[in-house]
Design a protein around this motif. Structure first.
Motif, PDB file in Angstrom:
ATOM      1  N   VAL A 133      12.631   5.431  -0.912  1.00  0.00           N
ATOM      2  CA  VAL A 133      11.483   4.796  -0.469  1.00  0.00           C
ATOM      3  C   VAL A 133      11.328   3.312  -1.010  1.00  0.00           C
ATOM      4  CG1 VAL A 133       8.894   4.940  -0.493  1.00  0.00           C
ATOM      5  CG2 VAL A 133      10.409   7.004  -0.620  1.00  0.00           C
ATOM      6  N   HIS A 134      11.212   3.229  -2.237  1.00  0.00           N
ATOM      7  CA  HIS A 134      11.111   1.555  -2.773  1.00  0.00           C
ATOM      8  C   HIS A 134      11.941   0.527  -2.248  1.00  0.00           C
ATOM      9  CE1 HIS A 134       8.555   3.077  -6.319  1.00  0.00           C
ATOM     10  NE2 HIS A 134       7.976   3.113  -5.185  1.00  0.00           N
ATOM     11  N   PRO A 135      13.453   1.006  -2.262  1.00  0.00           N
ATOM     12  CA  PRO A 135      14.427  -0.179  -1.897  1.00  0.00           C
ATOM     13  C   PRO A 135      14.339  -0.318  -0.350  1.00  0.00           C
ATOM     14  CG  PRO A 135      15.468   1.593  -3.325  1.00  0.00           C
ATOM     15  CD  PRO A 135      14.025   2.129  -2.814  1.00  0.00           C
ATOM     16  N   ASN A 136      13.955   0.868   0.611  1.00  0.00           N
ATOM     17  CA  ASN A 136      14.077   0.211   1.827  1.00  0.00           C
ATOM     18  C   ASN A 136      12.439  -0.415   2.248  1.00  0.00           C
ATOM     19  OD1 ASN A 136      16.334   1.797   2.929  1.00  0.00           O
ATOM     20  ND2 ASN A 136      15.672   3.791   2.414  1.00  0.00           N
ATOM     21  N   LEU A 137      11.722   0.046   1.509  1.00  0.00           N
ATOM     22  CA  LEU A 137      10.357  -0.908   1.626  1.00  0.00           C
ATOM     23  C   LEU A 137      10.591  -2.372   1.350  1.00  0.00           C
ATOM     24  CD1 LEU A 137       7.241   1.270   0.423  1.00  0.00           C
ATOM     25  CD2 LEU A 137       7.458   0.184   2.499  1.00  0.00           C
ATOM     26  N   GLN A 138      11.395  -2.570   0.353  1.00  0.00           N
ATOM     27  CA  GLN A 138      11.860  -3.919  -0.167  1.00  0.00           C
ATOM     28  C   GLN A 138      12.488  -4.814   1.007  1.00  0.00           C
ATOM     29  OE1 GLN A 138      13.841  -4.068  -3.832  1.00  0.00           O
ATOM     30  NE2 GLN A 138      14.161  -6.388  -3.717  1.00  0.00           N
ATOM     31  N   THR A 139      13.413  -3.837   1.569  1.00  0.00           N
ATOM     32  CA  THR A 139      14.447  -4.579   2.581  1.00  0.00           C
ATOM     33  C   THR A 139      13.728  -4.855   3.814  1.00  0.00           C
ATOM     34  OG1 THR A 139      16.339  -3.422   1.643  1.00  0.00           O
ATOM     35  CG2 THR A 139      16.448  -4.197   3.868  1.00  0.00           C
ATOM     36  N   ALA A 140      13.038  -3.612   4.283  1.00  0.00           N
ATOM     37  CA  ALA A 140      12.443  -3.758   5.712  1.00  0.00           C
ATOM     38  C   ALA A 140      11.406  -5.007   5.594  1.00  0.00           C
ATOM     39  CB  ALA A 140      11.592  -2.607   5.781  1.00  0.00           C
ATOM     40  N   PHE A 141      10.510  -5.171   4.570  1.00  0.00           N
ATOM     41  CA  PHE A 141       9.517  -5.990   4.694  1.00  0.00           C
ATOM     42  C   PHE A 141       9.488  -7.222   3.652  1.00  0.00           C
ATOM     43  CE2 PHE A 141       7.612  -1.999   6.123  1.00  0.00           C
ATOM     44  CZ  PHE A 141       6.792  -2.379   6.946  1.00  0.00           C
ATOM     45  N   ASN A 142      11.036  -7.355   3.147  1.00  0.00           N
ATOM     46  CA  ASN A 142      11.234  -8.360   2.281  1.00  0.00           C
ATOM     47  C   ASN A 142      10.428  -8.754   1.032  1.00  0.00           C
ATOM     48  OD1 ASN A 142      12.931 -10.637   1.565  1.00  0.00           O
ATOM     49  ND2 ASN A 142      11.497 -12.140   2.619  1.00  0.00           N
TER      50      ASN A 142
ATOM     51  N   VAL B  56       0.737  -1.216  -0.171  1.00  0.00           N
ATOM     52  CA  VAL B  56       0.048  -0.040   0.066  1.00  0.00           C
ATOM     53  C   VAL B  56       0.798   1.103   0.063  1.00  0.00           C
ATOM     54  CG1 VAL B  56      -1.628   1.306   1.398  1.00  0.00           C
ATOM     55  CG2 VAL B  56      -2.036  -1.059   1.148  1.00  0.00           C
ATOM     56  N   VAL B  57       1.920   1.244   0.856  1.00  0.00           N
ATOM     57  CA  VAL B  57       2.897   2.420   0.815  1.00  0.00           C
ATOM     58  C   VAL B  57       3.482   2.569  -0.416  1.00  0.00           C
ATOM     59  CG1 VAL B  57       4.724   3.198   1.979  1.00  0.00           C
ATOM     60  CG2 VAL B  57       3.105   2.484   3.416  1.00  0.00           C
ATOM     61  N   ALA B  58       3.945   1.406  -1.052  1.00  0.00           N
ATOM     62  CA  ALA B  58       4.645   1.609  -2.265  1.00  0.00           C
ATOM     63  C   ALA B  58       3.692   2.064  -3.383  1.00  0.00           C
ATOM     64  CB  ALA B  58       5.284   0.046  -2.515  1.00  0.00           C
ATOM     65  N   ASN B  59       2.450   1.821  -3.352  1.00  0.00           N
ATOM     66  CA  ASN B  59       1.484   2.156  -4.447  1.00  0.00           C
ATOM     67  C   ASN B  59       1.285   3.629  -4.236  1.00  0.00           C
ATOM     68  OD1 ASN B  59       1.334  -0.409  -5.748  1.00  0.00           O
ATOM     69  ND2 ASN B  59      -0.561  -1.002  -4.617  1.00  0.00           N
ATOM     70  N   MET B  60       1.179   3.847  -3.100  1.00  0.00           N
ATOM     71  CA  MET B  60       1.031   5.527  -2.676  1.00  0.00           C
ATOM     72  C   MET B  60       2.059   6.249  -3.080  1.00  0.00           C
ATOM     73  SD  MET B  60      -1.146   5.262   0.818  1.00  0.00           S
ATOM     74  CE  MET B  60      -1.296   6.853   0.869  1.00  0.00           C
ATOM     75  N   ALA B  61       3.422   5.855  -2.733  1.00  0.00           N
ATOM     76  CA  ALA B  61       4.497   6.541  -3.474  1.00  0.00           C
ATOM     77  C   ALA B  61       4.558   6.733  -4.889  1.00  0.00           C
ATOM     78  CB  ALA B  61       5.718   5.834  -2.811  1.00  0.00           C
ATOM     79  N   ASP B  62       4.225   5.644  -5.613  1.00  0.00           N
ATOM     80  CA  ASP B  62       4.045   5.641  -6.858  1.00  0.00           C
ATOM     81  C   ASP B  62       3.028   6.739  -7.255  1.00  0.00           C
ATOM     82  OD1 ASP B  62       5.926   3.911  -7.708  1.00  0.00           O
ATOM     83  OD2 ASP B  62       4.753   2.353  -8.055  1.00  0.00           O
ATOM     84  N   ALA B  63       2.096   6.799  -6.545  1.00  0.00           N
ATOM     85  CA  ALA B  63       0.862   7.707  -7.098  1.00  0.00           C
ATOM     86  C   ALA B  63       1.282   8.914  -6.614  1.00  0.00           C
ATOM     87  CB  ALA B  63      -0.599   7.553  -6.117  1.00  0.00           C
ATOM     88  N   VAL B  64       2.199   9.246  -5.670  1.00  0.00           N
ATOM     89  CA  VAL B  64       2.652  10.717  -5.327  1.00  0.00           C
ATOM     90  C   VAL B  64       3.532  11.079  -6.520  1.00  0.00           C
ATOM     91  CG1 VAL B  64       4.418  12.044  -4.090  1.00  0.00           C
ATOM     92  CG2 VAL B  64       2.782  10.511  -3.015  1.00  0.00           C
ATOM     93  N   LEU B  65       4.247  10.432  -7.208  1.00  0.00           N
ATOM     94  CA  LEU B  65       5.143  10.657  -8.277  1.00  0.00           C
ATOM     95  C   LEU B  65       4.314  10.644  -9.494  1.00  0.00           C
ATOM     96  CD1 LEU B  65       8.205  10.901  -9.075  1.00  0.00           C
ATOM     97  CD2 LEU B  65       8.097   8.244  -9.487  1.00  0.00           C
ATOM     98  N   GLU B  66       3.286  10.038  -9.734  1.00  0.00           N
ATOM     99  CA  GLU B  66       2.292  10.326 -10.960  1.00  0.00           C
ATOM    100  C   GLU B  66       1.756  11.644 -10.890  1.00  0.00           C
ATOM    101  OE1 GLU B  66      -1.772   8.346 -12.705  1.00  0.00           O
ATOM    102  OE2 GLU B  66      -0.792   7.197 -11.315  1.00  0.00           O
ATOM    103  N   HIS B  67       1.164  11.996  -9.516  1.00  0.00           N
ATOM    104  CA  HIS B  67       0.595  13.425  -9.349  1.00  0.00           C
ATOM    105  C   HIS B  67       1.423  14.465  -9.785  1.00  0.00           C
ATOM    106  CE1 HIS B  67      -3.710  12.259  -8.968  1.00  0.00           C
ATOM    107  NE2 HIS B  67      -3.369  11.242  -8.251  1.00  0.00           N
ATOM    108  N   TYR B  68       2.684  14.299  -9.170  1.00  0.00           N
ATOM    109  CA  TYR B  68       3.736  15.336  -9.128  1.00  0.00           C
ATOM    110  C   TYR B  68       4.171  15.547 -10.619  1.00  0.00           C
ATOM    111  CZ  TYR B  68       7.478  18.460  -7.531  1.00  0.00           C
ATOM    112  OH  TYR B  68       8.209  19.466  -7.136  1.00  0.00           O
ATOM    113  N   GLY B  69       4.276  14.452 -11.279  1.00  0.00           N
ATOM    114  CA  GLY B  69       4.518  14.812 -12.805  1.00  0.00           C
ATOM    115  C   GLY B  69       3.549  15.666 -13.485  1.00  0.00           C
TER     116      GLY B  69
END
Length: 310
Positions: A268-277, A132-145
């Motif tokens: 954001v993405h790499p640390n999510l990947q590491t923290a939550f495998n 969910v956090v990952a998807n929302m971070a992508d949405a942030v980027l989408e809207h910022y663009g």
């Protein structure tokens, strides 16, 4: 484009950065909540912006999503989109109290929709919430663009936004006390390119949405997701918190889109990947990855031969 992750033991769906439908749906609900908050915060000072955010909230629910909700609960499948449409249609003639009441009703429907659409097992799954956090971070980027006038893969902002926004982009300027005013201008043919510099925001609606999503992502992580991280993920969690702080700061400062993109994809993405495998699913199967360079070589050779003949 983000990586594609999957919840272990479950089928992987072809959503960007989402290997689980529950995570995608929860991120969608959070996006609607953000838009509703922006309706309320803009209503008194700028009803036009409030109407546009209400329209975005309504268009987050496409026919497929409504069908999914209706399969679980027909009343909610009818009441939720109807309430969102009513908010948008009536906002110009509503009082502050009426808008607040309408938004509260919608938020209640959203909360109920989660209970019928998502199982308790999924709601307690740390990987789902990390997605969910990952998807929302992508949405942030989408809207910022989109705030910079950049077209997205889903066409001018994604998430069901129609093409009218690409024809009448909301232009913003910054006054001495950093309050933004807005006007409109006709797009001069074709897609708009990203502006150069920190003051090149051309769509204040998408900019506000990117701000709201970034702030909500941080709150969601702190209140819902962080405590689900494994005990050995302390450093990755700390780095992720710093990344989310950096993301909010960069958006508030209207830093270049490329800089914000780097924050999402490197902090954001790499640390999510590491923290939550999180398991990364390649966007292309291995045979395809081997074929792509060969195709590129053929194209390059063909172009070179064509140039030699001239």
């Amino acid at each position: 484009m983000g990586a594609i992750y999957a919840v272990p033991g479950q089928q992987a769906f072809a959503h960007e950065f989402s290997g689980d439908e529950s995570a995608s749906f929860l991120a969608l609900i959070e996006s609607i909540r953000v838009e509703l908050g922006l309706v309320q915060s803009n209503f008194v000072s700028n009803v036009t912006l409030a109407e546009q955010h209400a329209e975005h909230a309504h268009k987050h629910l496409d026919e497929h999503t409504i069908k999914e909700i209706s399969e679980r609960n027909k009343r909610l499948g009818t009441a939720l989109p109807a309430a969102l449409e009513e908010l948008h249609d009536s906002i110009g003639n509503s009082t502050t109290e009426q808008v607040q009441a309408d938004i509260q009703e919608i938020n209640n429907l959203l909360a109920e929709t989660i209970t019928v659409r998502i199982s308790n097992e999924q709601l307690s799954n740390s990987t789902v919430w990390a997605l969910v956090v990952a998807n929302m971070a992508d949405a942030v980027l989408e809207h910022y663009g989109a705030a910079y006038g950049m077209e997205t893969e889903e066409g001018g902002g994604g998430h069901g936004h129609d093409e009218e926004e690409s024809d009448n982009m909301t232009e913003t300027t910054t006054t001495e006390d950093n309050n933004m005013t807005h006007g409109t201008r006709e797009e001069a043919g074709g897609s708009m390119s990203m502006g150069e510099g920190n003051d090149a925001i051309v769509n204040v609606v998408h900019y506000q949405t990117s701000q709201g999503l970034a702030a909500r992502t941080q709150v969601l992580f702190n209140e819902q997701v962080k405590n689900m991280a494994p005990a050995n993920a302390t450093q990755a969690v700390a780095d992720l918190e710093a990344g989310l702080d950096h993301l909010i700061q960069a958006i508030n400062n209207k830093e270049l889109f490329a800089d914000v993109e780097v924050i999402v994809h490197s902090e954001v993405h790499p640390n999510l990947q590491t923290a939550f495998n999180l398991q990364v699913i390649p966007e292309f199967p291995l045979p395809m990855l081997l074929i792509i360079p060969a195709i590129a070589g053929i194209i390059a050779a063909t172009r070179f031969n064509a140039l030699r003949r001239r």
